[in-house]
Enzyme design. Structure first.
Site, short mmCIF file in Angstrom:
data_model
loop_
_atom_site.label_atom_id
_atom_site.label_comp_id
_atom_site.label_asym_id
_atom_site.label_seq_id
_atom_site.Cartn_x
_atom_site.Cartn_y
_atom_site.Cartn_z
N ASP A 173 0.95 -1.13 0.18
CA ASP A 173 -0.04 -0.04 -0.08
C ASP A 173 1.06 1.17 -0.27
O ASP A 173 1.84 1.46 0.76
CB ASP A 173 -0.95 -0.02 1.43
CG ASP A 173 -1.90 1.16 1.28
OD1 ASP A 173 -2.73 0.99 0.50
OD2 ASP A 173 -1.84 2.04 2.06
N GLU A 183 1.38 -0.74 -4.94
CA GLU A 183 0.32 0.35 -5.23
C GLU A 183 0.90 1.95 -5.18
O GLU A 183 1.50 2.28 -4.28
CB GLU A 183 -0.82 0.64 -4.17
CG GLU A 183 -1.88 1.57 -4.74
CD GLU A 183 -2.37 2.46 -3.43
OE1 GLU A 183 -3.53 3.11 -3.66
OE2 GLU A 183 -1.76 2.51 -2.37
C1 GLC Z 1 -4.10 3.01 -0.49
C2 GLC Z 1 -5.54 2.51 -0.71
C3 GLC Z 1 -6.58 3.37 -0.03
C4 GLC Z 1 -6.07 3.84 1.26
C5 GLC Z 1 -4.92 4.45 1.36
C6 GLC Z 1 -4.37 4.75 2.87
O1 GLC Z 1 -4.36 4.24 -1.35
O2 GLC Z 1 -5.97 2.11 -1.69
O3 GLC Z 1 -7.97 2.94 -0.06
O4 GLC Z 1 -7.34 4.86 1.91
O5 GLC Z 1 -3.85 3.58 0.97
O6 GLC Z 1 -4.05 3.57 3.43
#
Ligand code: GLC
Ligand code: MG
Length: 575
Positions: free
Chosen positions: A234, A306
């Protein structure tokens, strides 16, 4: 004797033998493809997938009960958004205990049973790893507030500045939060500010602290030991922030992109995003994961990051030429697609990725939707949703599907009181399984988010076995992903794609002398004519509902052909 057998072989059977040899050699070549390189990834949002106990919130036993569905539709690995103990301020992306299952989702036994079932079915389980921050209710943060031994420097703390005019307390810098304006929140007890990229309930770790890094490695190890196959990582661009030796933080510069001083875009984020250390920690984790695999055997324990970041930054996450990091970093280019998208846009967005990530790393993946963005059927348009399923699976590499997109679920903007409303709720409504109460998602009286009112006509049960339904097309494409031609993408000439006209997108997938597939997709509302594409005669093997053709129809591509508005098809040629 051997010779005579050979010579009496008819030319026909010799051809078959030749084909067989080619087939074997391409299968051999295709087996050089590691599982994550050409996978069908499927994202489950656990709150919304399947509720087994009637409390209106999805859970692990619910997921386990639906794993055969994932198998049925050809998924190879499923990524679960966070299932760890959490007060749910950010729906699980605010973790209090990284090695405990959130009771709302079930128990550790439920988790083990889910993993066992998945593995029995040949499915891989990918967990969400959230190393940028924890919940403010996390024990580590509580200890950090109290400056307990080893925890003092665990988070991103900073001293207040004093406004020279008013004498009032001011945050250490002008840094912003993505979710709520001010990025610094005052902690009365510790008499310091802490930084949070997201909610105030999600304090950012200090990843420069070796003890933090040690804790995070232990978290990964804990889940690997329980059989987890891979991690989705993440918020990678947010890992590190610039901090001076004396413990102060530099102000961000004004970007000039907007006059709205409250907007996240008002500043450049030069000091809070995409710091070089972000890649270095990924290299560290890769080393750990590779070692783990060496010690324990089994398949590659992969990571998929991500990161909404410039392509050069993403490229370094994979490798800087010396060190290696993530196996995949999510390709969000197709998230930019809208209902005005043309084939030329798709080509440009595909090139933006391939020119760097394919050229340098032979890495490709295609995300069409996720829990942070409007669903494809809404964002790109219902006419183009099936087309995008075809394209995302026909491009080389890995496809990434968000639960419900395989049946074309749409955003649902139910009325909600704004205190309880998240701007991302519309794409997070319960999975639509069938036409019964709560779309078969829950036997409860109510569900945590309302079920989309279209569920009686739009659900898995209605589409199952219906030719040209979204689900049928999805299944056809995941099956094609396992074909020799689709698996040969790393070989010379294994694939090609281009916008043939402003509106027509073409993808070719080839196993030379074995088979070839050709995708033709018309993004526009007009009929399109194409002349002399190839001298082959091909067969229709996948058709969306806009196609006037039938499965098994043949088409001579040396002649002029036409595509109806929004028609998308896959054609096949066999040697
Ligand atoms: C990422 C997740 C999102 C979340 C953020 C903070 O972007 O996809 O849903 O709010 O991280 O953890
Ligand atoms: Mg439940």
């Amino acid at each position: 004797m051997v010779n005579s057998v050979f010579f009496t072989m008819s030319s026909m059977s010799y051809r078959i033998l030749q084909l067989l040899l080619l087939f074997i050699s391409s299968v051999y070549a295709a087996s050089d493809v590691d599982w994550w390189e050409s996978a069908t990834l499927y994202q489950i949002y656990p709150r919304s997938f399947m509720d087994s106990d009637g409390d209106g919130v999805g859970d692990l036993n619910g997921i386990t009960s639906r794993l055969p569905f994932l198998k049925e539709i050809g998924v190879t690995a499923t990524w679960l958004s966070p299932i760890f103990e959490s007060p749910m301020a950010d729906m699980g992306y605010d973790v209090t205990n990284f090695t405990k299952i959130e009771p709302l989702f079930g128990t550790m036994e439920d988790f083990d049973a889910m993993v066992a079932k998945a593995h029995e079915l040949g499915l891989k389980i990918i967990l969400d790893f959230v190393p940028n921050h924890s919940s403010d209710e996390c024990e580590w943060f509580q200890k950090s507030i109290r400056r307990e031994d080893g925890y003092d420097d665990f988070y991103t703390w900073g001293d207040a500045k004093i406004d020279p005019q008013t004498g009032e307390r001011m945050p250490p810098s002008n840094w912003r939060s993505l979710f709520e304006g001010q990025g610094w929140t005052w902690n009365e007890q510790r008499q310091q500010y802490y930084f949070h990229h997201f909610l105030a309930k999600q304090p950012d770790f200090n990843l420069r602290n070796p003890m933090v890094r040690q804790h995070l490695i232990e978290v990964m190890k804990f889940w690997l030991d329980r059989g987890v196959d891979a991690f989705r990582i993440d918020a990678v661009p947010h890992f590190f922030e610039k901090r001076f030796e004396n413990g102060t933080y530099p102000d961000e510069e004004v970007s000039g992109m907007t006059n709205d001083t409250t907007s996240f875009l008002y500043y450049t984020h030069k000091y809070t995003m995409n710091q070089p250390e972000n890649a270095e920690i990924l290299y560290e984790w890769r080393e750990f994961l590779d070692e783990y695999q060496q010690q324990h055997g089994g398949d590659t324990r992969a990571t998929v990051g991500e990161a909404y970041a410039p392509i050069g930054v993403l490229s370094d996450y994979i490798s800087n030429g010396t060190d290696v990091g993530l196996q995949l970093t999510m390709n969000f280019n197709f998230i930019q697609l809208r209902d005005t998208t043309t084939a030329k846009d798709v080509e440009r967005l595909a090139n933006d990725w391939m020119d760097v990530m394919w050229t340098k790393h032979k890495q490709a993946n295609w995300v069409v939707g996720n829990h942070d963005n409007s669903r494809p059927a809404t964002r790109i348009g219902e006419q183009r949703a099936d087309m995008m399923t075809i394209i995302a699976h026909a491009m080389p590499g890995t496809s990434v599907t968000y639960y419900g997109d395989e049946i074309g679920m749409t955003d649902y903007d139910a009325e909600c009181t704004w205190a309880s409303c998240d701007f991302r709720d519309p794409e997070r409504t319960p999975m639509q399984w069938d036409s019964t109460t709560n779309a078969g998602f829950s036997k409860g009286n109510s569900t945590w988010l309302p079920v989309n009112s279209n569920y009686k006509s739009l659900n898995v049960q209605r589409q199952r076995g219906v030719a040209r339904s979204t689900l049928y097309i999805y299944k056809a494409m995941t099956a094609l992903k396992k074909s020799v031609a689709f698996k040969s993408f790393k070989e010379e000439g294994g694939f090609a794609y281009e916008a043939l006209t402003e509106q027509v997108f073409q993808i070719i997938r080839t196993a030379p002398n074995v088979e070839e597939y050709r995708v033709l997709a018309n993004f526009g509302g007009q009929m399109e004519y194409l002349d002399g594409l190839t001298n082959k005669t091909m067969e229709y093997v996948v058709l969306n509902s806009y196609s006037p053709h039938r499965y098994g129809d043949k088409v001579d591509l040396s002649k002029r052909i036409y595509l109806m508005p929004y028609e998308a098809v896959v054609l096949r040629w066999v040697a």
